[in-house]
Scaffold this active site. Structure first.
Site, PDB file in Angstrom:
ATOM      1  N   LYS A  40       0.824  -1.211   0.000  1.00  0.00           N
ATOM      2  CA  LYS A  40       0.000   0.000   0.000  1.00  0.00           C
ATOM      3  C   LYS A  40       0.863   1.268   0.000  1.00  0.00           C
ATOM      4  O   LYS A  40       0.326   2.368   0.093  1.00  0.00           O
ATOM      5  CB  LYS A  40      -0.923   0.028   1.232  1.00  0.00           C
ATOM      6  N   LYS A  66       2.729   2.248   2.406  1.00  0.00           N
ATOM      7  CA  LYS A  66       2.486   2.830   3.719  1.00  0.00           C
ATOM      8  C   LYS A  66       3.573   2.310   4.658  1.00  0.00           C
ATOM      9  O   LYS A  66       3.870   1.113   4.659  1.00  0.00           O
ATOM     10  CB  LYS A  66       1.104   2.372   4.210  1.00  0.00           C
TER      11      LYS A  66
END
Length: 129
Positions: A44, A46
């Protein structure tokens, strides 16, 4: 027994996280929290400060949380709902409409976010400190 599930990274835990966990638990008898694995976070794009194992340990110590499971990918939500016999799926309202496909399997509820706090805000403010 009514079972509830919610998902998140739950890094840099703050009172907004506690509020959503408390409100989710109030919707049932048993709260399952699925947290993103480190590998899924990388997919992601992230980055978490705390590792999956440390975030899991922190969440397991919160009284509202009955069980913590790993979120490995976007597509596991239907199988999680089925395998854990979930009655209610709960997410913050910043995701409103994104998980309506689960209504075929359980109730879907979007809770309003806690005003004045977010992990992004904390990261920004720490970066400027």
């Amino acid at each position: 027994m009514k079972k509830v599930i919610t998902y998140g990274t739950f890094d840099l835990l703050h009172w907004g996280h506690i509020n959503i966990l408390k409100r989710a638990k109030e919707m049932g008898d048993y709260l399952v929290v699925a947290i993103s694995t480190d590998e899924f976070n990388r997919l992601k794009h992230k980055e978490s400060y705390h590792s999956f194992e440390n975030r899991k340990l922190i969440l397991e110590s919160i009284r509202y949380v009955d069980e913590v499971i790993a979120e490995n990918n976007w597509d596991q939500k239907i199988s999680d709902v089925q395998e854990h016999q979930i009655d209610t799926f709960v997410m913050g309202d910043d995701w409103k409409g994104e998980f309506d496909f689960l209504k075929e399997y359980c109730e879907v509820v979007y809770l309003s976010r806690t005003e004045g706090i977010s992990t992004s805000q904390i990261k920004t403010e720490l970066g400027n400190g």
